[in-house]
Design a protein around this motif. Structure first.
Motif, PDB file in Angstrom:
ATOM      1  N   GLU A   1      73.437  15.965   7.468  1.00  0.00           N
ATOM      2  CA  GLU A   1      73.326  17.383   7.834  1.00  0.00           C
ATOM      3  C   GLU A   1      74.577  17.856   8.552  1.00  0.00           C
ATOM      4  O   GLU A   1      75.073  18.964   8.293  1.00  0.00           O
ATOM      5  N   GLU A   2      75.091  17.021   9.449  1.00  0.00           N
ATOM      6  CA  GLU A   2      76.314  17.380  10.174  1.00  0.00           C
ATOM      7  C   GLU A   2      77.486  17.552   9.204  1.00  0.00           C
ATOM      8  O   GLU A   2      78.260  18.507   9.305  1.00  0.00           O
ATOM      9  N   PHE A   3      77.593  16.619   8.257  1.00  0.00           N
ATOM     10  CA  PHE A   3      78.677  16.703   7.277  1.00  0.00           C
ATOM     11  C   PHE A   3      78.543  17.975   6.440  1.00  0.00           C
ATOM     12  O   PHE A   3      79.520  18.705   6.233  1.00  0.00           O
ATOM     13  N   ARG A   4      77.334  18.241   5.949  1.00  0.00           N
ATOM     14  CA  ARG A   4      77.111  19.420   5.098  1.00  0.00           C
ATOM     15  C   ARG A   4      77.437  20.711   5.841  1.00  0.00           C
ATOM     16  O   ARG A   4      78.131  21.591   5.313  1.00  0.00           O
ATOM     17  N   ASP A   5      76.959  20.824   7.082  1.00  0.00           N
ATOM     18  CA  ASP A   5      77.192  22.050   7.844  1.00  0.00           C
ATOM     19  C   ASP A   5      78.671  22.217   8.175  1.00  0.00           C
ATOM     20  O   ASP A   5      79.206  23.341   8.149  1.00  0.00           O
ATOM     21  N   THR A   6      79.337  21.113   8.494  1.00  0.00           N
ATOM     22  CA  THR A   6      80.770  21.179   8.795  1.00  0.00           C
ATOM     23  C   THR A   6      81.559  21.581   7.554  1.00  0.00           C
ATOM     24  O   THR A   6      82.490  22.395   7.629  1.00  0.00           O
ATOM     25  N   TRP A   7      81.172  21.022   6.419  1.00  0.00           N
ATOM     26  CA  TRP A   7      81.857  21.377   5.171  1.00  0.00           C
ATOM     27  C   TRP A   7      81.691  22.862   4.865  1.00  0.00           C
ATOM     28  O   TRP A   7      82.650  23.554   4.509  1.00  0.00           O
ATOM     29  N   LEU A   8      80.475  23.362   5.005  1.00  0.00           N
ATOM     30  CA  LEU A   8      80.212  24.768   4.718  1.00  0.00           C
ATOM     31  C   LEU A   8      80.999  25.678   5.651  1.00  0.00           C
ATOM     32  O   LEU A   8      81.592  26.679   5.218  1.00  0.00           O
TER      33      LEU A   8
ATOM     34  N   SER B   1      77.915  23.818  -4.926  1.00  0.00           N
ATOM     35  CA  SER B   1      78.418  22.703  -4.118  1.00  0.00           C
ATOM     36  C   SER B   1      77.345  22.138  -3.201  1.00  0.00           C
ATOM     37  O   SER B   1      77.214  20.915  -3.051  1.00  0.00           O
ATOM     38  N   LEU B   2      76.541  23.016  -2.589  1.00  0.00           N
ATOM     39  CA  LEU B   2      75.473  22.533  -1.712  1.00  0.00           C
ATOM     40  C   LEU B   2      74.433  21.749  -2.506  1.00  0.00           C
ATOM     41  O   LEU B   2      73.901  20.747  -2.019  1.00  0.00           O
ATOM     42  N   ASN B   3      74.134  22.200  -3.721  1.00  0.00           N
ATOM     43  CA  ASN B   3      73.207  21.453  -4.571  1.00  0.00           C
ATOM     44  C   ASN B   3      73.771  20.084  -4.931  1.00  0.00           C
ATOM     45  O   ASN B   3      73.036  19.093  -5.010  1.00  0.00           O
TER      46      ASN B   3
ATOM     47  N   GLU C   1      83.545  11.622  -4.229  1.00  0.00           N
ATOM     48  CA  GLU C   1      85.011  11.706  -4.152  1.00  0.00           C
ATOM     49  C   GLU C   1      85.457  13.150  -3.951  1.00  0.00           C
ATOM     50  O   GLU C   1      86.369  13.425  -3.167  1.00  0.00           O
ATOM     51  N   LYS C   2      84.812  14.076  -4.633  1.00  0.00           N
ATOM     52  CA  LYS C   2      85.159  15.489  -4.525  1.00  0.00           C
ATOM     53  C   LYS C   2      85.055  15.984  -3.088  1.00  0.00           C
ATOM     54  O   LYS C   2      85.913  16.755  -2.609  1.00  0.00           O
ATOM     55  N   TYR C   3      84.012  15.552  -2.390  1.00  0.00           N
ATOM     56  CA  TYR C   3      83.778  16.029  -1.027  1.00  0.00           C
ATOM     57  C   TYR C   3      84.242  15.036   0.041  1.00  0.00           C
ATOM     58  O   TYR C   3      83.983  15.252   1.227  1.00  0.00           O
TER      59      TYR C   3
END
Length: 549
Positions: free
Chosen positions: A417-424, A494-496, A403-405
């Motif tokens: 991976e796409e979601f993580r990189d876009t978020w970062l 957050s990444l963890n 929910e947070k992300y």
């Protein structure tokens, strides 16, 4: 309890065609369908009319009673066995053993079997018993000897090395008590300390103390987890059960060529229709195994695949040679020397048990389709094939982080991976990245004409000017990487959290139910989460559900 159906578009596999009834050619391989109300009545009537052609119910119940009592059966299970003796029908599903109960999908299959039996009993107004078939005759040790749990640094594997000795079935491969103790210690180290942990470890310790094999350990785990549900267990490699199977083994040897031809004919059709085969119908395969005795290794023999020859049956190395008459005589006198493969096992299951329906996973439905005509060769009908219900368990911490992300299960499964990189990138790298781009463009706009002028006036320095330009861009790229690294350190927590979401829901890019072990959830919630699954109504379509704990 909150559950959510994960909607998926039908795929192009044989299983999808069967479940969603999108190809009449595939439907022709299965005489019944679980979503057809009338088929449950039809199958029950068929079984009633063929009772004399199966294993005697009282003899079967005696074998089931012996096996279940040895593995910690509850009073509810023993009562269910008495109903089998009285002629009750069964819903059956099975799986190979796994360390400490193996992956969650083993429990999901047991849950489906139990819920389907409960539903069928209400539907037909007659006793229907849930039965779990432990595929102990399989000899692929590497598939059975391990389990996984999350740990520091990612997914952690617990595994038992294959004991020395012949390559025999899992149910004939003993595990030393010292190995159980070592593995239980490793498990206890991985599990966080909770209110439920001491009781869980004591239960597993008691199970290991009375278990000689991985199959027995799984039987003890299932007996404990489903003690109140009347789940009946059997081991496909139980010698007592094999003696009941002797007449069918003999028939399979007599009609072996016709069986293989039926498998091959369906396989050829399925491939011609554009579907991938889930099991190979091997040329001249007897679709049976034989335990080859070895005087150098007394006890369990090596499980060896049999092939049909002009004289009878043999293995590929020529270590086993049996005439057809010798093979039939061996199946009569020592049936425990034989075992089934994935294509002959369905018919054996139907001979041993009054199978109203069988619960299968996606891959299993694919190879069961190949057996449709083989059932007919044996004068039988394939039972109702029910797709296993499947679940993804979402604990409250994982749900909170999702929910947070604003992360969906589809994001985790298909584009993590796409979601993580876009978020970062969205945190603050875009702003700095743009500034680096602008600075590099502006400086090169001033510097490039100078380098070109130097190269034109002094050709001997042309290579140096090109190298100098590369170094300039490399220094800019180096600084960008250092900024990116610092950004990752800044957002390490957050990444963890994002990585932990993936580890809990789709570890290693594989569905949770095929990887994680039940102890993770029992350690945190006790048995409540399993009761949640058992309260979910039976769904003959086998839809996947998200279950929020």
């Amino acid at each position: 309890m909150k559950t959510q159906v994960l909607e998926r578009s039908p795929g192009s596999t044989l299983t999808d065609a069967y479940v969603h009834r999108t190809d009449s050619r595939i439907e022709g391989l299965f005489p019944y369908h679980p979503q057809d109300e009338r088929d449950w009545e039809r199958r029950a009537s068929y079984l009633d009319s063929r009772a004399s052609e199966r294993v005697d119910a009282i003899a079967l119940a005696a074998v089931l009673e012996n096996y279940n009592r040895r593995n910690g059966a509850s009073a509810q299970t023993m009562e269910a066995i008495s109903r089998v003796a009285d002629g009750a029908l069964v819903i059956v599903g099975g799986q190979q053993a796994g360390l400490w109960g193996g992956p969650l999908m083993i429990l999901h299959k047991a849950v489906t079997v139990i819920n389907a039996a409960r539903d069928a009993q209400q539907r037909l107004r007659r006793p229907v018993v849930p039965v779990f078939w432990i595929a102990g005759e399989d000899h692929d040790w590497e598939e059975a000897c391990h389990t996984y749990l999350p740990g520091e640094g990612g997914l952690q594997k617990l595994a038992i090395a294959r004991p020395a000795g012949p390559r025999t079935s899992v149910s004939r491969t003993p595990v030393e008590q010292a190995i159980w103790t070592e593995q239980l210690g490793a498990l206890a180290t991985l599990l966080p300390d909770t209110l439920h942990k001491p009781g869980l470890i004591r239960q597993l310790e008691a199970m290991a103390a009375r278990s000689v094999t991985l199959s027995e350990l799984l039987a003890s785990v299932l007996s404990w987890l489903f003690a109140n549900e009347g789940l009946v267990l059997l081991d496909a490699d139980d010698p007592e059960l094999r003696r009941l199977e002797s007449p069918m083994l003999q028939r399979m040897l007599v009609d072996n060529r016709q069986l293989e031809e039926s498998f091959r004919s369906v396989s050829d059709d399925v491939e011609a229709w554009g579907y991938k085969l889930q099991a190979e119908a091997e040329t001249d395969s007897a679709n049976l195994f034989y335990y080859r005795k070895d005087v150098r290794a007394p006890g369990a023999g090596e499980r060896t695949k049999l092939y049909r020859t002009e004289q009878g049956f043999a293995d590929r190395r020529g270590l086993i040679r049996l005439s057809t008459a010798e093979a039939i005589a061996a199946a009569a006198a020592e049936p425990e020397q034989f075992s089934n493969n994935v294509l002959s096992r369905p018919m054996m299951q139907d001979y041993v048990l009054p199978v109203l329906a069988t619960v299968l996973g996606p891959g299993e439905i694919g190879y069961w389709g190949i057996t449709g005509r083989a059932f007919q060769v044996m004068g039988m009908e394939m039972p109702i094939v029910v797709p296993r219900m499947s679940f993804t368990l979402i604990d409250e911490t994982t749900a909170k982080h999702m929910e947070k992300y604003a992360l969906t299960i589809e994001d985790v499964m298909f584009r993590f991976e796409e979601f993580r990189d876009t978020w970062l990138a969205a945190q603050d790298r875009d702003q700095l990245g743009n500034q680096f781009d602008v600075a590099e463009q502006q400086m090169l706009a001033l510097y490039d004409p100078l380098l070109k002028d130097v190269a034109a006036r002094m050709p001997g320095l042309a290579a140096l000017t090109a190298k100098n330009r590369e170094l300039f861009s490399a220094h800019i790229a180096f600084m960008r990487r250092r900024v990116d690294d610092e950004l990752k350190r800044k957002h390490e927590v957050s990444l963890n959290q994002l990585e932990r979401i993936r580890l809990m829901l789709y570890p290693g890019g594989i569905p949770q139910e095929r990887v994680l072990n039940f102890t993770l959830y029992w350690n945190k919630y006790g048995g409540d989460w399993l009761q949640q699954l058992l309260r979910i109504p039976f769904d003959p379509s086998g839809k996947h559900r998200l279950v929020y704990l």
